[in-house]
Scaffold this motif. Structure first.
Motif: not given
Length: 196
Positions: A51, A55, A178
């Motif tokens: 993660e 990020r 993302r």
């Protein structure tokens, strides 16, 4: 017998693919990572969670500001939230096929294959999605299409013996995706549609 033919065909295709990659990389004498460079890169990120590695830093994707154009492609670019080694690659590029307002239609994001040479088929798929009530985005992955450095073939630098560039390119693509998804969430598109 058929299994043996499949194996021979697979080996032939693999051989041809890797020989062609060697040819493209040989033209520019692409840097090959040393064992020490790969170990140093791995050691740098080993203690970090997946993660954290992916990020997404602060960035801005201007999708919400696009006007509806009846499905005509709109090219947008914006700075990558994770810059890499080539300035041309550090601007995300995508073709947006917006046939309805974001909050009235679901969205499909198309990502092309490695060293994809033409966007014609992807644009066709985007138009087909528009006809079925789905907005579509064709994303240019790192080192491809609008992000291709001058003098290189689309995708030539995406996969090479420079393993640090390879890892950072994948990391860049994940962070950009993302950011795009987060931008779409603010526009609140529906999650599904009836594809008649």
């Amino acid at each position: 017998m058929l299994t043996r033919l499949h194996r021979i065909a697979g080996l032939t295709v693999d051989y041809a693919a890797f020989r062609s990659l060697n040819f493209w990389h040989w033209r520019h004498h692409v840097h090959a990572s040393t064992e020490d460079e790969v170990i140093a890169y791995g050691d740098q990120w080993l203690p970090v969670s997946t993660e954290e590695y992916y990020r997404q830093p602060q960035g801005r994707c201007p999708l919400a500001e696009l006007p509806v154009q009846g499905g005509k492609p709109q090219r947008i670019t914006f700075p990558s939230p994770h810059p890499c080694d080539r300035p041309e690659n550090n601007r995300v590029g995508m073709d947006v096929f917006l046939s309805r307002p974001w909050d009235e239609a679901p969205v499909m994001i198309f990502m092309h294959g490695f060293m994809s040479a033409s966007d014609t088929g992807y644009h066709l798929w985007c138009r087909l999605m528009n006809q079925r009530g789905v907005n579509a985005i064709f994303l240019h992955l790192p080192y491809h299409y609008s992000r291709r450095p001058a003098g290189y073939v689309s995708g030539e630098l995406a996969i090479s013996a420079d393993l640090t560039r390879l890892a950072e390119g994948i990391r860049q693509a994940v962070k950009e995706l993302r950011l795009i998804i987060d931008s779409l969430k603010t526009a609140e598109p529906p999650r599904s549609a009836s594809l008649a």
